[in-house]
Design a protein around this motif. Structure first.
Motif, PDB file in Angstrom:
ATOM      1  N   ALA A  77       0.779  -1.473   0.162  1.00  0.00           N
ATOM      2  CA  ALA A  77      -0.046   0.019   0.046  1.00  0.00           C
ATOM      3  C   ALA A  77       0.918   1.212  -0.065  1.00  0.00           C
ATOM      4  CB  ALA A  77      -0.816   0.068   1.314  1.00  0.00           C
ATOM      5  N   LEU A  78       1.924   1.196   0.834  1.00  0.00           N
ATOM      6  CA  LEU A  78       2.935   2.309   0.915  1.00  0.00           C
ATOM      7  C   LEU A  78       3.680   2.642  -0.556  1.00  0.00           C
ATOM      8  CD1 LEU A  78       4.901   2.288   4.294  1.00  0.00           C
ATOM      9  CD2 LEU A  78       2.985   4.167   3.284  1.00  0.00           C
ATOM     10  N   LYS A 107       2.575   1.646  -3.429  1.00  0.00           N
ATOM     11  CA  LYS A 107       1.760   2.114  -4.376  1.00  0.00           C
ATOM     12  C   LYS A 107       1.692   3.668  -4.491  1.00  0.00           C
ATOM     13  CE  LYS A 107      -2.814   0.943  -6.270  1.00  0.00           C
ATOM     14  NZ  LYS A 107      -3.575   2.630  -5.974  1.00  0.00           N
ATOM     15  N   ARG A 108       1.657   4.205  -3.293  1.00  0.00           N
ATOM     16  CA  ARG A 108       1.614   5.569  -3.267  1.00  0.00           C
ATOM     17  C   ARG A 108       2.952   6.163  -3.727  1.00  0.00           C
ATOM     18  NH1 ARG A 108      -0.249   7.608   2.435  1.00  0.00           N
ATOM     19  NH2 ARG A 108      -0.550   5.648   3.093  1.00  0.00           N
ATOM     20  N   PHE A 109       4.175   5.519  -3.271  1.00  0.00           N
ATOM     21  CA  PHE A 109       5.345   6.267  -3.484  1.00  0.00           C
ATOM     22  C   PHE A 109       5.492   6.082  -5.332  1.00  0.00           C
ATOM     23  CE2 PHE A 109       9.806   4.972  -4.509  1.00  0.00           C
ATOM     24  CZ  PHE A 109      10.343   5.880  -4.194  1.00  0.00           C
ATOM     25  N   LYS A 110       5.134   4.913  -5.847  1.00  0.00           N
ATOM     26  CA  LYS A 110       5.348   4.942  -6.902  1.00  0.00           C
ATOM     27  C   LYS A 110       4.381   5.692  -7.942  1.00  0.00           C
ATOM     28  CE  LYS A 110       3.348   1.535 -10.423  1.00  0.00           C
ATOM     29  NZ  LYS A 110       3.135   0.142 -10.932  1.00  0.00           N
ATOM     30  N   GLU A 111       3.145   6.210  -7.469  1.00  0.00           N
ATOM     31  CA  GLU A 111       2.146   7.046  -7.966  1.00  0.00           C
ATOM     32  C   GLU A 111       2.810   8.379  -8.117  1.00  0.00           C
ATOM     33  OE1 GLU A 111      -1.863   4.797  -6.885  1.00  0.00           O
ATOM     34  OE2 GLU A 111      -1.201   6.462  -5.659  1.00  0.00           O
ATOM     35  N   GLN A 112       3.997   8.708  -7.402  1.00  0.00           N
ATOM     36  CA  GLN A 112       4.503  10.042  -7.575  1.00  0.00           C
ATOM     37  C   GLN A 112       5.402   9.955  -8.793  1.00  0.00           C
ATOM     38  OE1 GLN A 112       6.246  11.348  -3.733  1.00  0.00           O
ATOM     39  NE2 GLN A 112       4.883  10.071  -2.754  1.00  0.00           N
ATOM     40  N   TRP A 154      14.069   2.577  -2.895  1.00  0.00           N
ATOM     41  CA  TRP A 154      13.171   2.612  -1.721  1.00  0.00           C
ATOM     42  C   TRP A 154      14.067   2.086  -0.387  1.00  0.00           C
ATOM     43  CZ3 TRP A 154       8.147   2.906  -0.508  1.00  0.00           C
ATOM     44  CH2 TRP A 154       7.723   2.499   0.496  1.00  0.00           C
TER      45      TRP A 154
END
Ligand code: 13P
Ligand code: SF4
Length: 332
Positions: A113-114, A116-121, A186
């Motif tokens: 979940a974390l 995914k948010r990182f990648k979306e940036q 990461w």
């Protein structure tokens, strides 16, 4: 017995008393034939498990073997992400493992979940993930890599390709240094490879001036900086066997010393010490597996690795890409 079987997915392993007079090596061989089972083991497993395995390898070798096997049941003596990879590649085969709770600190350091948010940036970045991650992370990745093929896979991509590398910051940093890239890393790490003591290794090098210091790329940058050779477990084994030196200080999990001593009995292998009071550096996750648990999981075919089909299909794509690229790039 029924209660133990019912509880197995909860407790992680079958807690059944074994007759101490039983020859577990012979029983495991019998079960392999009866069930058309193959035992795959990582080099960090205890020596008895390595001795009973049909194949011992690094993560790339194990994934390839899992892809090629004709066995009906894959018995995976390693950690959860490794058994998961075998299942992703073999949905129709039964995959069992001695202890369902044999996890990995590196994999745990990257929750999907974390991430995914990182990648979306960074929508214009390609995601390369080290195989030491969960199926959830694999499903969010474009290409999987292992320590055997990471550098060549990165080098095969155009120089201007923006890349996120997860979850191991040490392996990612090492590849950045080797290739001159600037991959976004990461912030994950392996608890075993992070605790090697630079000071103790330096002192060992002074005491053994002829020894080669060999290290896994999951080690920290300062430790890698003093290594004579850096490679995956299989590459470290090959180097120790073929290099003319007689002494080696080994900067990875101690399980690998078993094969090193078997392959080169005339050489001396010294485990690199961690920065605590222990002389060796064992992975507590890998070492959850025992010969007894291996026997029980084969006998009762439990615990079994089960996976959601949608997740499996999404996680398979980047693994297939890795296997295809490794073949194209001639990686052994
Ligand atoms: P390799 O055996 O692929 O080098 O990986 C090492 C490791 O840490 C496995 O958990
Ligand atoms: Fe994970 Fe490190 Fe153990 Fe390998 S040695 S399974 S990377 S915790």
């Amino acid at each position: 017995m029924t209660e133990a079987v019912d509880n197995v997915q909860k407790v992680g392993f079958l807690d059944v008393a074994i007759d101490p007079t039983l020859d577990l090596f012979a029983e495991i061989e019998k079960l392999k034939k009866e069930k058309n089972a193959i035992v795959l083991a990582h080099y960090y497993q205890e020596s008895d498990i390595q001795d009973v395995a049909d194949y011992i390898g690094d993560s790339l070798g194990l994934a390839r073997k899992a892809q090629d096997t004709q066995a009906d049941m894959i018995v995976f003596a390693g950690v959860h992400f490794m058994a998961e990879t075998a299942k992703i590649l073999n949905p129709d085969k039964k995959v069992v493992l001695p202890d369902l709770h044999a996890g990995c600190s590196l994999s745990d350091s990257c929750p999907p979940a974390l991430f995914k948010r990182f990648k979306e940036q960074y929508p214009d970045h390609l995601v390369i993930s080290y195989i030491n991650c969960s199926a959830g992370i694999k499903a969010l990745s474009d290409i999987i890599c292992t320590s055997s093929n990471a550098q060549k896979i990165v080098e095969s991509l155009p120089l201007d390709q923006k890349i996120i590398f997860a979850p191991d910051k040490n392996l990612g940093g090492f590849i950045n240094k080797q290739t001159g890239r600037n991959m976004l890393l990461w912030n994950g790490a392996c608890m075993v490879h992070e605790i090697f003591s630079l000071e103790k290794i330096t002192k060992l090098k002074v005491r053994h001036p002829e020894a080669k210091f060999i290290a896994h790329p999951e080690c920290e940058e300062a430790v890698l900086a003093i290594a004579d050779f850096i490679g995956s477990t299989t590459q470290l084994l090959q180097y120790a066997e073929t290099n003319p030196a007689k002494e080696f200080i080994v900067g990875t999990e101690t399980g690998i010393l078993h094969q090193m001593m078997k392959n080169a009995p005339d050489k001396t292998f010294i485990p690199a010490p961690p920065n605590n009071s222990c002389a060796c550096n064992d992975c507590p996750h890998m070492k959850l597996n025992t010969l007894e648990k291996l026997y029980l999981c084969m006998k009762y075919e439990l615990p079994e690795l089960l996976m959601d089909e949608e997740l499996r299909i999404a996680a398979k794509k980047p693994i297939d890409r890795m296997l295809q690229l490794s073949d194209e790039l001639g990686i052994k």
